[in-house]
Design a protein around this motif. Structure first.
Motif, PDB file in Angstrom:
ATOM      1  N   ILE A  46       6.010   1.070  -6.221  1.00 40.83           N
ATOM      2  CA  ILE A  46       5.040   0.136  -6.749  1.00 40.83           C
ATOM      3  C   ILE A  46       3.824   0.955  -7.139  1.00 40.83           C
ATOM      4  CG2 ILE A  46       3.565  -1.836  -6.222  1.00 40.83           C
ATOM      5  CD1 ILE A  46       5.651  -2.708  -4.203  1.00 40.83           C
ATOM      6  N   ARG A  47       3.543   1.022  -8.437  1.00 42.94           N
ATOM      7  CA  ARG A  47       2.434   1.787  -8.997  1.00 42.94           C
ATOM      8  C   ARG A  47       2.458   3.235  -8.513  1.00 42.94           C
ATOM      9  NH1 ARG A  47      -2.592  -1.833 -10.397  1.00 42.94           N
ATOM     10  NH2 ARG A  47      -1.458  -3.707 -10.904  1.00 42.94           N
ATOM     11  N   GLY A  48       3.579   3.763  -8.391  1.00 50.41           N
ATOM     12  CA  GLY A  48       3.746   5.164  -8.055  1.00 50.41           C
ATOM     13  C   GLY A  48       3.878   5.445  -6.574  1.00 50.41           C
ATOM     14  N   PHE A  49       3.812   4.441  -5.735  1.00 46.44           N
ATOM     15  CA  PHE A  49       3.948   4.645  -4.291  1.00 46.44           C
ATOM     16  C   PHE A  49       5.219   3.959  -3.820  1.00 46.44           C
ATOM     17  CE2 PHE A  49      -0.656   4.710  -4.992  1.00 46.44           C
ATOM     18  CZ  PHE A  49      -0.979   5.926  -4.432  1.00 46.44           C
ATOM     19  N   ARG A  50       5.868   4.571  -2.867  1.00 44.27           N
ATOM     20  CA  ARG A  50       7.065   3.940  -2.319  1.00 44.27           C
ATOM     21  C   ARG A  50       6.653   2.755  -1.441  1.00 44.27           C
ATOM     22  NH1 ARG A  50      10.849   8.334   0.388  1.00 44.27           N
ATOM     23  NH2 ARG A  50       9.035   8.369   1.707  1.00 44.27           N
ATOM     24  N   LEU A  51       7.471   1.758  -1.412  1.00 40.40           N
ATOM     25  CA  LEU A  51       7.201   0.549  -0.632  1.00 40.40           C
ATOM     26  C   LEU A  51       7.074   0.873   0.853  1.00 40.40           C
ATOM     27  CD1 LEU A  51       6.857  -2.509  -0.679  1.00 40.40           C
ATOM     28  CD2 LEU A  51       9.320  -2.713  -0.415  1.00 40.40           C
ATOM     29  N   VAL A  52       7.875   1.797   1.359  1.00 47.32           N
ATOM     30  CA  VAL A  52       7.823   2.185   2.764  1.00 47.32           C
ATOM     31  C   VAL A  52       6.469   2.803   3.085  1.00 47.32           C
ATOM     32  CG1 VAL A  52       8.821   3.767   4.471  1.00 47.32           C
ATOM     33  CG2 VAL A  52      10.306   2.489   2.934  1.00 47.32           C
ATOM     34  N   ASP A  53       5.929   3.614   2.198  1.00 45.93           N
ATOM     35  CA  ASP A  53       4.627   4.247   2.415  1.00 45.93           C
ATOM     36  C   ASP A  53       3.513   3.192   2.460  1.00 45.93           C
ATOM     37  OD1 ASP A  53       5.836   6.708   2.428  1.00 45.93           O
ATOM     38  OD2 ASP A  53       5.420   7.127   0.302  1.00 45.93           O
ATOM     39  N   LEU A  54       3.574   2.196   1.570  1.00 52.50           N
ATOM     40  CA  LEU A  54       2.564   1.132   1.553  1.00 52.50           C
ATOM     41  C   LEU A  54       2.621   0.297   2.829  1.00 52.50           C
ATOM     42  CD1 LEU A  54       2.731  -0.066  -2.147  1.00 52.50           C
ATOM     43  CD2 LEU A  54       0.951   1.286  -1.058  1.00 52.50           C
ATOM     44  N   VAL A  55       3.822  -0.022   3.301  1.00 51.35           N
ATOM     45  CA  VAL A  55       3.972  -0.786   4.531  1.00 51.35           C
ATOM     46  C   VAL A  55       3.452   0.038   5.710  1.00 51.35           C
ATOM     47  CG1 VAL A  55       5.641  -1.792   6.132  1.00 51.35           C
ATOM     48  CG2 VAL A  55       5.850  -2.227   3.687  1.00 51.35           C
ATOM     49  N   GLY A  56       3.749   1.313   5.746  1.00 49.30           N
ATOM     50  CA  GLY A  56       3.279   2.186   6.821  1.00 49.30           C
ATOM     51  C   GLY A  56       1.761   2.282   6.849  1.00 49.30           C
ATOM     52  N   VAL A  57       1.132   2.426   5.674  1.00 48.28           N
ATOM     53  CA  VAL A  57      -0.333   2.492   5.609  1.00 48.28           C
ATOM     54  C   VAL A  57      -0.934   1.154   6.043  1.00 48.28           C
ATOM     55  CG1 VAL A  57      -2.295   2.682   4.014  1.00 48.28           C
ATOM     56  CG2 VAL A  57      -0.429   4.312   3.867  1.00 48.28           C
ATOM     57  N   GLY A  58      -0.337   0.055   5.644  1.00 39.09           N
ATOM     58  CA  GLY A  58      -0.826  -1.271   6.055  1.00 39.09           C
ATOM     59  C   GLY A  58      -0.747  -1.445   7.564  1.00 39.09           C
ATOM     60  N   LEU A  59       0.373  -1.061   8.161  1.00 35.48           N
ATOM     61  CA  LEU A  59       0.509  -1.149   9.612  1.00 35.48           C
ATOM     62  C   LEU A  59      -0.488  -0.234  10.315  1.00 35.48           C
ATOM     63  CD1 LEU A  59       4.382  -1.309  10.066  1.00 35.48           C
ATOM     64  CD2 LEU A  59       2.728  -3.113  10.478  1.00 35.48           C
ATOM     65  N   LEU A  60      -0.716   0.952   9.754  1.00 35.62           N
ATOM     66  CA  LEU A  60      -1.687   1.874  10.335  1.00 35.62           C
ATOM     67  C   LEU A  60      -3.089   1.270  10.310  1.00 35.62           C
ATOM     68  CD1 LEU A  60      -2.092   4.708  11.512  1.00 35.62           C
ATOM     69  CD2 LEU A  60      -2.527   5.509   9.197  1.00 35.62           C
ATOM     70  N   VAL A  61      -3.472   0.603   9.236  1.00 35.56           N
ATOM     71  CA  VAL A  61      -4.785  -0.039   9.138  1.00 35.56           C
ATOM     72  C   VAL A  61      -4.888  -1.172  10.163  1.00 35.56           C
ATOM     73  CG1 VAL A  61      -6.244  -1.477   7.643  1.00 35.56           C
ATOM     74  CG2 VAL A  61      -5.197   0.595   6.740  1.00 35.56           C
ATOM     75  N   VAL A  62      -3.824  -1.951  10.320  1.00 33.05           N
ATOM     76  CA  VAL A  62      -3.822  -3.041  11.296  1.00 33.05           C
ATOM     77  C   VAL A  62      -3.964  -2.491  12.709  1.00 33.05           C
ATOM     78  CG1 VAL A  62      -2.386  -4.846  12.324  1.00 33.05           C
ATOM     79  CG2 VAL A  62      -2.576  -4.681   9.853  1.00 33.05           C
ATOM     80  N   VAL A  63      -3.262  -1.409  13.025  1.00 33.44           N
ATOM     81  CA  VAL A  63      -3.353  -0.814  14.352  1.00 33.44           C
ATOM     82  C   VAL A  63      -4.755  -0.264  14.592  1.00 33.44           C
ATOM     83  CG1 VAL A  63      -2.537   1.121  15.763  1.00 33.44           C
ATOM     84  CG2 VAL A  63      -0.898  -0.329  14.576  1.00 33.44           C
ATOM     85  N   ILE A  64      -5.337   0.387  13.594  1.00 35.28           N
ATOM     86  CA  ILE A  64      -6.696   0.943  13.731  1.00 35.28           C
ATOM     87  C   ILE A  64      -7.702  -0.177  13.977  1.00 35.28           C
ATOM     88  CG2 ILE A  64      -8.562   2.079  12.458  1.00 35.28           C
ATOM     89  CD1 ILE A  64      -6.413   3.862  11.193  1.00 35.28           C
TER      90      ILE A  64
END
Length: 146
Positions: free
Chosen positions: A8-26
């Protein structure tokens, strides 16, 4: 195309989900740490209040100990109440206690109350000052209701 490799816009879906989860955990860790700090401040405040209350309790206990000193109470009773220690003639032995209990309390002379003295116009009421002189006309209290 595989769902994990989808871009999606040059990023893999797994990477976007991982970054989102990381932000939620932070954010979760930050909020937990902030709430724990607030709780710690509240606990410290309550501990200070407990310490102050304990100091006040100790102060009041010291004041009670001072006020309950037998010598002080005896001095005040003699000074203000004109009391004196019990004489030997007023003390009773164990054998005399039953006779005293059977006899009951000592009889007292019944003094008229202040109201009865005013109604009966009695001037000899012990411990009660005489009423002021009437102004104008004289009414008895019993006649005032008529």
């Amino acid at each position: 195309m595989n769902l994990l490799n989808r871009r999606i816009r040059g990023f893999r879906l797994v990477d976007l989900v991982g970054v989102g989860l990381l932000v939620v955990v932070i954010l979760g860790v930050y909020l937990a740490k902030t709430m724990a700090g607030d709780e710690r401040a509240e606990i410290a405040k309550i501990e200070r209040q407990i310490k102050a209350e304990k100091a006040r309790i100790r102060l009041l206990q010291a004041e009670v100990a001072h006020l309950e000193q037998p010598g002080r109470i005896e001095r005040l009773s003699v000074e203000y109440l004109n009391m004196e220690p019990v004489t030997v003639s007023r003390e009773a032995t164990v054998e005399q206690l039953m006779d005293i209990a059977r006899a009951g309390p000592p009889k007292k002379d019944k003094a008229p109350s202040a109201v009865a003295a005013m109604v009966n116009e009695s001037d000899a009421t012990p411990g009660v000052p005489p009423p002021p002189p009437p102004e104008g006309r004289s009414l008895r209290i019993a006649e005032a209701g008529r």
